[in-house]
Motif scaffolding. Sequence first.
Motif, PDB file in Angstrom:
ATOM      1  N   ALA A 109       0.864  -1.177   0.000  1.00 24.96           N
ATOM      2  CA  ALA A 109       0.000   0.000   0.000  1.00 24.96           C
ATOM      3  C   ALA A 109       0.901   1.229   0.000  1.00 24.96           C
ATOM      4  N   ILE A 110       0.640   2.174  -0.913  1.00 26.07           N
ATOM      5  CA  ILE A 110       1.405   3.411  -1.001  1.00 26.07           C
ATOM      6  C   ILE A 110       0.521   4.541  -0.492  1.00 26.07           C
ATOM      7  N   ARG A 111       1.033   5.292   0.495  1.00 25.84           N
ATOM      8  CA  ARG A 111       0.240   6.352   1.107  1.00 25.84           C
ATOM      9  C   ARG A 111       1.038   7.650   1.142  1.00 25.84           C
ATOM     10  N   GLY A 112       0.345   8.759   0.917  1.00 27.34           N
ATOM     11  CA  GLY A 112       0.968  10.068   1.021  1.00 27.34           C
ATOM     12  C   GLY A 112       1.035  10.521   2.467  1.00 27.34           C
ATOM     13  N   THR A 113       1.938  11.461   2.731  1.00 24.36           N
ATOM     14  CA  THR A 113       2.084  11.986   4.091  1.00 24.36           C
ATOM     15  C   THR A 113       0.875  12.807   4.517  1.00 24.36           C
ATOM     16  N   HIS A 114       0.019  13.183   3.552  1.00 21.22           N
ATOM     17  CA  HIS A 114      -1.170  13.962   3.900  1.00 21.22           C
ATOM     18  C   HIS A 114      -2.267  13.073   4.487  1.00 21.22           C
ATOM     19  N   LEU A 115      -2.084  11.745   4.416  1.00 21.35           N
ATOM     20  CA  LEU A 115      -3.057  10.817   4.976  1.00 21.35           C
ATOM     21  C   LEU A 115      -2.621  10.411   6.379  1.00 21.35           C
ATOM     22  N   ALA A 116      -3.599  10.166   7.232  1.00 19.50           N
ATOM     23  CA  ALA A 116      -3.292   9.725   8.589  1.00 19.50           C
ATOM     24  C   ALA A 116      -2.536   8.403   8.546  1.00 19.50           C
ATOM     25  N   ARG A 117      -1.527   8.282   9.384  1.00 18.21           N
ATOM     26  CA  ARG A 117      -0.766   7.026   9.434  1.00 18.21           C
ATOM     27  C   ARG A 117      -1.678   5.910   9.923  1.00 18.21           C
ATOM     28  N   ASN A 118      -1.791   4.888   9.119  1.00 21.70           N
ATOM     29  CA  ASN A 118      -2.694   3.792   9.441  1.00 21.70           C
ATOM     30  C   ASN A 118      -2.068   2.503   8.931  1.00 21.70           C
ATOM     31  N   ARG A 119      -1.188   1.949   9.707  1.00 21.94           N
ATOM     32  CA  ARG A 119      -0.503   0.730   9.305  1.00 21.94           C
ATOM     33  C   ARG A 119      -1.475  -0.429   9.180  1.00 21.94           C
ATOM     34  N   SER A 120      -1.422  -1.093   8.045  1.00 22.45           N
ATOM     35  CA  SER A 120      -2.328  -2.202   7.774  1.00 22.45           C
ATOM     36  C   SER A 120      -1.664  -3.522   8.122  1.00 22.45           C
ATOM     37  N   ARG A 121      -2.428  -4.412   8.706  1.00 23.43           N
ATOM     38  CA  ARG A 121      -1.902  -5.746   8.996  1.00 23.43           C
ATOM     39  C   ARG A 121      -1.850  -6.588   7.726  1.00 23.43           C
ATOM     40  N   GLU A 122      -2.708  -6.262   6.779  1.00 27.31           N
ATOM     41  CA  GLU A 122      -2.777  -7.045   5.552  1.00 27.31           C
ATOM     42  C   GLU A 122      -1.728  -6.625   4.527  1.00 27.31           C
ATOM     43  N   ARG A 123      -1.286  -5.347   4.589  1.00 22.45           N
ATOM     44  CA  ARG A 123      -0.378  -4.830   3.571  1.00 22.45           C
ATOM     45  C   ARG A 123       0.821  -4.132   4.189  1.00 22.45           C
ATOM     46  N   MET A 124       1.933  -4.175   3.474  1.00 21.99           N
ATOM     47  CA  MET A 124       3.109  -3.409   3.866  1.00 21.99           C
ATOM     48  C   MET A 124       2.925  -1.992   3.351  1.00 21.99           C
ATOM     49  N   THR A 125       2.928  -1.026   4.256  1.00 23.39           N
ATOM     50  CA  THR A 125       2.652   0.357   3.893  1.00 23.39           C
ATOM     51  C   THR A 125       3.946   1.124   3.655  1.00 23.39           C
ATOM     52  N   ILE A 126       4.001   1.804   2.515  1.00 23.08           N
ATOM     53  CA  ILE A 126       5.117   2.681   2.178  1.00 23.08           C
ATOM     54  C   ILE A 126       4.579   4.100   2.117  1.00 23.08           C
ATOM     55  N   THR A 127       5.128   4.980   2.928  1.00 15.43           N
ATOM     56  CA  THR A 127       4.678   6.363   2.989  1.00 15.43           C
ATOM     57  C   THR A 127       5.607   7.245   2.176  1.00 15.43           C
ATOM     58  N   LEU A 128       5.008   8.097   1.324  1.00 18.40           N
ATOM     59  CA  LEU A 128       5.765   9.024   0.494  1.00 18.40           C
ATOM     60  C   LEU A 128       5.227  10.431   0.675  1.00 18.40           C
ATOM     61  N   ASP A 129       6.094  11.413   0.523  1.00 13.46           N
ATOM     62  CA  ASP A 129       5.676  12.804   0.578  1.00 13.46           C
ATOM     63  C   ASP A 129       4.900  13.118  -0.687  1.00 13.46           C
ATOM     64  N   ALA A 130       3.601  13.329  -0.559  1.00 18.42           N
ATOM     65  CA  ALA A 130       2.762  13.568  -1.734  1.00 18.42           C
ATOM     66  C   ALA A 130       3.172  14.806  -2.498  1.00 18.42           C
ATOM     67  N   GLY A 131       3.804  15.757  -1.817  1.00 18.85           N
ATOM     68  CA  GLY A 131       4.199  16.988  -2.478  1.00 18.85           C
ATOM     69  C   GLY A 131       5.323  16.806  -3.474  1.00 18.85           C
ATOM     70  N   ILE A 132       6.138  15.740  -3.323  1.00 17.78           N
ATOM     71  CA  ILE A 132       7.260  15.537  -4.247  1.00 17.78           C
ATOM     72  C   ILE A 132       7.229  14.173  -4.897  1.00 17.78           C
ATOM     73  N   ALA A 133       6.335  13.303  -4.475  1.00 18.13           N
ATOM     74  CA  ALA A 133       6.347  11.940  -5.006  1.00 18.13           C
ATOM     75  C   ALA A 133       5.010  11.555  -5.617  1.00 18.13           C
ATOM     76  N   PHE A 134       4.227  12.531  -6.025  1.00 19.97           N
ATOM     77  CA  PHE A 134       2.915  12.247  -6.602  1.00 19.97           C
ATOM     78  C   PHE A 134       3.035  11.288  -7.778  1.00 19.97           C
ATOM     79  N   GLY A 135       2.218  10.258  -7.768  1.00 16.48           N
ATOM     80  CA  GLY A 135       2.196   9.332  -8.882  1.00 16.48           C
ATOM     81  C   GLY A 135       3.091   8.125  -8.713  1.00 16.48           C
ATOM     82  N   SER A 136       3.922   8.086  -7.662  1.00 16.04           N
ATOM     83  CA  SER A 136       4.859   6.973  -7.523  1.00 16.04           C
ATOM     84  C   SER A 136       4.159   5.623  -7.444  1.00 16.04           C
ATOM     85  N   GLY A 137       2.997   5.595  -6.779  1.00 13.47           N
ATOM     86  CA  GLY A 137       2.289   4.332  -6.678  1.00 13.47           C
ATOM     87  C   GLY A 137       1.305   4.108  -7.807  1.00 13.47           C
ATOM     88  N   GLU A 138       1.112   5.134  -8.645  1.00 14.93           N
ATOM     89  CA  GLU A 138       0.158   5.023  -9.736  1.00 14.93           C
ATOM     90  C   GLU A 138       0.802   4.614 -11.049  1.00 14.93           C
TER      91      GLU A 138
END
Length: 298
Positions: A109-138
């Motif tokens: 799961a790829i999440r931006g820093t603008h989203l609340a941190r919500n670690r998933s038990r089902e997925r490994m979460t990678i957090t990116l700064d949405a301001g400079i990494a937009f589209g990395s997970g898309e």
Amino acid sequence: MSSPRRHASALETISITVPDDAVPMFEQALMTVCTTVGIFEANEDQNIWRVEGVKDIGHGEDELERAMTLARLITGSDAPLIRERTEAEGWLARTYEAFPQQDVGRRFAIRGTHLARNRSRERMTITLDAGIAFGSGEHGSTRGCLRALEDMAWRKPQRILDMGCGSGILAMAAALLFRKTVLAVDIEPWSVRVAASNAKLNDIAPLIEARLGNGWLTPEVRARAPYDLVFANILARPLCKMARDLGRHLAPGGTVILAGLLTTQARMVLAAHRRQGLVLERQYYEGEWSTLVLRRRG
């Protein structure tokens, strides 16, 4: 949840509309100066795409001109570069709105820093700064690499290289999955800084060794070979040029995940690597983009 950061400089959106086979070169050209680059279909019937980036007004004009000149020479496209002034606050708001959590494959799961941190038990979460990494997970090439990574995870590679690491998303995914140190190399100083910053953001800084280097010419890259797993999410032509060095530095039984190529370019890239004795295991498709998984016999 981190608050949106104000941008002190005036921003502009630059874009160019080109055929699909020219997209990778112009994407790379815009990435030399833009904090974000996106690819949008402009004409489905004619396979025409718009490559768009956001940058500070006046920043890196010489670098941009050189990169655009090279892209035009290689692709033969003389499409004009369009510039539009962009309000920083409005751009950030649109970026955040357009960057929800991206679930990739079964594990990530790829999440931006603008989203609340919500670690998933089902997925490994990678957090990116949405301001400079937009589209990395898309981006199709990134998604293809992550899908390929989870499918080969049973091999448990020990020595891992992310060649052309960009934001470090692939290096971080491998580090999280295998809990192994990953060497992440890029020719752009900005990318190296961002990769190191993202590793710290995801609490895996000790596992990501971000280094500035020029591909296989980098002494540290050569010294740590042979590798059990190599990511190379770059561009089709550079991948072909690097195939010989990759073959020399991949361990027997090692796996390489190649991306950054359109499906129309896959045959060319595959042929270059087959000449080095590598065998195609699987090809992944994400829209117009392909990811190749090859393995060295042994």
